[in-house]
Design an enzyme around this catalytic site. Structure first.
Site, PDB file in Angstrom:
ATOM      1  N   LYS A 107       0.718  -1.168  -0.228  1.00 55.96           N
ATOM      2  CA  LYS A 107      -0.273  -0.570  -0.331  1.00 55.96           C
ATOM      3  C   LYS A 107       1.311   1.347   0.184  1.00 55.96           C
ATOM      4  O   LYS A 107      -0.013   2.118  -0.349  1.00 55.96           O
ATOM      5  CB  LYS A 107      -0.874   0.123   0.984  1.00 55.96           C
ATOM      6  CG  LYS A 107       0.214   0.085   2.281  1.00 55.96           C
ATOM      7  CD  LYS A 107      -1.261  -0.152   3.652  1.00 55.96           C
ATOM      8  CE  LYS A 107      -0.588  -0.866   4.800  1.00 55.96           C
ATOM      9  NZ  LYS A 107       0.182  -2.092   5.043  1.00 55.96           N
ATOM     10  N   ASP A 202      -1.724   4.575   8.459  1.00 54.82           N
ATOM     11  CA  ASP A 202      -1.611   2.957   7.888  1.00 54.82           C
ATOM     12  C   ASP A 202      -2.950   3.162   6.986  1.00 54.82           C
ATOM     13  O   ASP A 202      -3.541   2.995   5.928  1.00 54.82           O
ATOM     14  CB  ASP A 202      -2.142   1.866   8.300  1.00 54.82           C
ATOM     15  CG  ASP A 202      -2.070   0.704   7.854  1.00 54.82           C
ATOM     16  OD1 ASP A 202      -1.673   0.274   6.734  1.00 54.82           O
ATOM     17  OD2 ASP A 202      -3.639  -0.007   7.865  1.00 54.82           O
ATOM     18  N   LYS A 206      -4.351   3.381   2.991  1.00 49.56           N
ATOM     19  CA  LYS A 206      -5.942   2.620   1.698  1.00 49.56           C
ATOM     20  C   LYS A 206      -6.584   3.180   1.404  1.00 49.56           C
ATOM     21  O   LYS A 206      -6.481   3.185   0.697  1.00 49.56           O
ATOM     22  CB  LYS A 206      -5.356   1.907   3.099  1.00 49.56           C
ATOM     23  CG  LYS A 206      -4.787   0.596   3.464  1.00 49.56           C
ATOM     24  CD  LYS A 206      -5.594  -0.149   4.868  1.00 49.56           C
ATOM     25  CE  LYS A 206      -4.056  -1.242   4.995  1.00 49.56           C
ATOM     26  NZ  LYS A 206      -4.586  -1.795   6.621  1.00 49.56           N
TER      27      LYS A 206
HETATM   28  N1  LIG Z   1       1.194  -9.283   6.982  1.00 45.28           N
HETATM   29  C1  LIG Z   1       0.044  -8.965   6.651  1.00 45.28           C
HETATM   30  O1  LIG Z   1      -0.583  -9.004   7.246  1.00 45.28           O
HETATM   31  C2  LIG Z   1      -0.040  -7.803   5.449  1.00 45.28           C
HETATM   32  C3  LIG Z   1      -1.353  -7.209   5.335  1.00 45.28           C
HETATM   33  C4  LIG Z   1      -2.125  -6.816   3.847  1.00 45.28           C
HETATM   34  C5  LIG Z   1      -0.530  -5.868   3.230  1.00 45.28           C
HETATM   35  N2  LIG Z   1       0.671  -6.293   3.138  1.00 45.28           N
HETATM   36  C6  LIG Z   1       1.710  -5.752   3.031  1.00 45.28           C
HETATM   37  O2  LIG Z   1       2.679  -7.461   2.183  1.00 45.28           O
HETATM   38  C7  LIG Z   1       3.941  -6.389   2.516  1.00 45.28           C
HETATM   39  C8  LIG Z   1       5.334  -7.659   3.151  1.00 45.28           C
HETATM   40  O3  LIG Z   1       4.746  -7.205   3.599  1.00 45.28           O
HETATM   41  P1  LIG Z   1       4.834  -8.568   5.340  1.00 45.28           P
HETATM   42  O4  LIG Z   1       4.455  -8.622   6.476  1.00 45.28           O
HETATM   43  O5  LIG Z   1       4.991 -10.193   4.306  1.00 45.28           O
HETATM   44  O6  LIG Z   1       6.890  -8.394   5.643  1.00 45.28           O
HETATM   45  P2  LIG Z   1       7.231  -9.669   6.518  1.00 45.28           P
HETATM   46  O7  LIG Z   1       7.311  -9.999   6.672  1.00 45.28           O
HETATM   47  O8  LIG Z   1       8.302  -8.282   7.398  1.00 45.28           O
HETATM   48  O9  LIG Z   1       8.235  -9.473   5.070  1.00 45.28           O
HETATM   49  C9  LIG Z   1       9.320  -8.491   4.504  1.00 45.28           C
HETATM   50  C10 LIG Z   1       9.858 -10.291   3.457  1.00 45.28           C
HETATM   51  O10 LIG Z   1      10.824  -8.646   2.181  1.00 45.28           O
HETATM   52  C11 LIG Z   1      12.358  -9.153   2.336  1.00 45.28           C
HETATM   53  N3  LIG Z   1      13.330  -7.854   1.980  1.00 45.28           N
HETATM   54  C12 LIG Z   1      13.050  -7.203   2.807  1.00 45.28           C
HETATM   55  N4  LIG Z   1      14.383  -6.388   2.404  1.00 45.28           N
HETATM   56  C13 LIG Z   1      15.138  -6.889   1.302  1.00 45.28           C
HETATM   57  C14 LIG Z   1      15.201  -6.183  -0.225  1.00 45.28           C
HETATM   58  N5  LIG Z   1      16.097  -5.117   0.408  1.00 45.28           N
HETATM   59  N6  LIG Z   1      15.702  -7.757  -0.872  1.00 45.28           N
HETATM   60  C15 LIG Z   1      14.295  -8.712  -1.025  1.00 45.28           C
HETATM   61  N7  LIG Z   1      14.336  -9.180   0.228  1.00 45.28           N
HETATM   62  C16 LIG Z   1      13.879  -8.597   1.696  1.00 45.28           C
HETATM   63  C17 LIG Z   1      12.482 -10.137   4.040  1.00 45.28           C
HETATM   64  O11 LIG Z   1      13.918 -10.865   3.785  1.00 45.28           O
HETATM   65  P3  LIG Z   1      14.101 -11.723   5.184  1.00 45.28           P
HETATM   66  O12 LIG Z   1      13.114 -12.186   5.376  1.00 45.28           O
HETATM   67  O13 LIG Z   1      15.441 -12.559   4.382  1.00 45.28           O
HETATM   68  O14 LIG Z   1      14.399 -10.492   6.001  1.00 45.28           O
HETATM   69  C18 LIG Z   1      10.892 -10.709   4.198  1.00 45.28           C
HETATM   70  O15 LIG Z   1      10.803 -12.036   3.399  1.00 45.28           O
HETATM   71  C19 LIG Z   1       4.181  -5.076   2.625  1.00 45.28           C
HETATM   72  O16 LIG Z   1       3.928  -4.823   1.493  1.00 45.28           O
HETATM   73  C20 LIG Z   1       2.770  -4.828   3.124  1.00 45.28           C
HETATM   74  O17 LIG Z   1       2.584  -3.485   3.707  1.00 45.28           O
HETATM   75  C21 LIG Z   1       1.233  -7.132   4.058  1.00 45.28           C
END
Ligand SMILES: NC(=O)c1ccc[n+]([C@@H]2O[C@H](COP(=O)([O-])OP(=O)(O)OC[C@H]3O[C@@H](n4cnc5c(N)ncnc54)[C@H](OP(=O)(O)O)[C@@H]3O)[C@@H](O)[C@H]2O)c1
Length: 437
Positions: A107, A202, A206
């Site tokens: 987002k 946040d 959205k």
């Molecule tokens: N979590 C939710 O409920 C949710 C809901 C809706 C939308 N989103 C969106 O979905 C996206 C991901 O969220 P998330 O909660 O899954 O985040 P997260 O758990 O923090 O995962 C982020 C991932 O990105 C990787 N990463 C970070 N920097 C990187 C880089 N420079 N190169 C390659 N990989 C990199 C991390 O690697 P490592 O694992 O090796 O650290 C991790 O695997 C975000 O945009 C968030 O706003 C999330």
């Protein structure tokens, strides 16, 4: 079976790992539906050694998400890193530049660069899908962009942040703000630094995306009026309950004569409306249009599995070759966002004041309201049984709640400024907008 759709997934955290798991578990059913399999052929994350509970043995690993986005071995790039710039932005741009489809849940990226990315996607004939960026598993993007596209929409509002809704729900049950926040953190619903959620930022990102989809305007997240929930007290929730309302952090986008309002703030909503019944971390979005009347979608607004559900829905659309302009119309035909000023906002208001218990204070307040042309629906002095007098020789503060009829934000702010300056109250008055639903 046709050729597989080859995915490159950047980011294997909460959402990314869930997407891989979902595709593993439902792979056969998805292939049958699409007439072609979907394969994860390459991934990128920071730490290769991290155990993510998924098998990456036959999947190529890229240290650099931009290199993954550029790889010829993939058809669609799935960005699940997060952040409005840095590797997320660079890799999404790279994928679109090379004509690949992009699916993202980001987002922050869309709120900031959505229009430019949509234009780039159109220019390169690539798809850009982002259902998961708003409302997690709730299919609100597609609903606005496709299913309701024939309507002239007038208002959209919703509970867009599960953390805030959870905290307010716990406060309704008697918790104070700090303990409700601690509980949200213990359950993993709130970050150690909860600012982004509880200050409404946040929800604002959205809302800005939804506004564009609903009204055909450019995304303008900087113009959202934002107030978070940190100033809401158990007294406000108790007063709301007594008055027949609930307090929700709502994001509202609304057409007005002077432009489009975009606002995120604690809002009193009638207790018996759909949105009032949404409790805990659940999200909900209501859309009002000329032919549809009103539609309300509710469901899980976050969490790996629900978000992966939305990401995979987008991937499947791309596998089918569904082509839709990312923001519902060609980016070049989006209208500039014309902001309706918050001071012109019209609605009812809840005010809570600590009024000095001295002769004339009450009357002076009513007078200031009347001078501002504000008509009162109710004015209630709380917590002291009617007819009992304050202690002699003390200047106690009596909590007074006021509900106004529909008026303007400008009038209310001016009246409150006058009341504060006039010295009839202790501390800052509380003001919560009432949404007519
Ligand atoms: N979590 C939710 O409920 C949710 C809901 C809706 C939308 N989103 C969106 O979905 C996206 C991901 O969220 P998330 O909660 O899954 O985040 P997260 O758990 O923090 O995962 C982020 C991932 O990105 C990787 N990463 C970070 N920097 C990187 C880089 N420079 N190169 C390659 N990989 C990199 C991390 O690697 P490592 O694992 O090796 O650290 C991790 O695997 C975000 O945009 C968030 O706003 C999330």
């Amino acid at each position: 079976m046709n050729a597989p759709l080859r995915l490159g997934i950047a980011g294997l955290g909460t959402v990314g790992a869930s997407v891989v798991r979902l595709l593993e578990r439902q792979g056969d059913a998805i292939a049958t539906q699409l007439g072609r399999p979907v394969r994860v052929v390459a991934v990128s994350a920071r730490d290769r050694s991290r155990d993510r509970g998924i098998n990456l043995d036959s999947i190529a690993w890229h240290e650099d998400p931009v290199a993954l986005a550029n790889a010829n071995s993939i058809d669609v790039f799935v960005e699940l890193i997060g952040g409005d710039d840095g590797p997320a932005h660079a890799s999404v741009r790279a994928a679109l530049e090379s004509g690949k489809g992009v699916v993202t849940a980001n987002k922050a990226l869309l709120a900031r660069h959505g229009v430019a990315l949509a234009a780039l996607a159109e220019e390169r004939g690539a798809e850009l899908s982002f259902e998961a960026a708003v409302g997690g598993g709730i299919p609100i993007v597609k609903t606005l962009r496709e299913a309701l596209a024939g309507n002239r929409l007038t208002r959209l509002y919703g509970i867009l942040n599960g953390t805030c809704n959870f905290i307010l729900t716990r406060m309704e049950a008697g918790a104070d703000y700090p303990s409700a926040l601690r509980e949200a953190q213990a359950l993993g619903y709130a970050e150690a630094d909860p600012t982004f959620d509880v200050e409404g930022l946040d929800a604002a990102q959205k809302l800005a995306i939804l506004t564009s989809l609903a009204f055909g305007t450019e995304i303008d997240s900087d113009s959202v009026y934002v107030e978070g929930i940190t100033g809401i007290t158990p007294d406000d929730l108790a007063a709301a309950e007594e008055l027949g309302y609930r307090i929700k952090l709502l994001g509202v986008a609304q057409r007005t004569d002077s432009g489009i309002e975009q606002r995120v703030h604690p809002t009193m909503v009638p207790r018996d409306c759909d949105i009032a019944r949404i409790s805990g971390v659940t999200n909900a979005v209501a859309v009002e249009g000329d032919f549809i009347g009103s539609v309300v979608l509710s469901g899980p607004g976050a969490g790996g599995e629900a978000t992966a559900s939305a990401v995979v829905g987008d991937i499947m659309d791309q596998a089918r070759g569904v082509r839709v302009p990312p923001l519902g119309r060609p980016a070049a035909s989006l209208e500039p966002y014309r902001r309706a000023r918050m001071r012109a906002h019209e609605g009812g208001y809840y005010l809570r004041l600590k009024v000095l218990d001295r002769p004339g204070a009450f009357a002076a307040i009513a007078q200031r309201m009347a001078e501002g042309g504000i008509s009162l629906d109710s004015i209630v002095q709380r917590n002291r049984p009617i007819g009992t007098a304050p202690k002699r020789g003390t200047e106690e503060a009596q909590p007074v709640t006021i509900i106004t009829h529909s008026t303007t934000e400008q009038a209310v702010r001016a009246a409150l400024a006058g009341i504060e300056a006039g010295g009839e109250v202790f501390g800052r008055p509380q003001m919560i907008r009432i949404e007519a639903l």
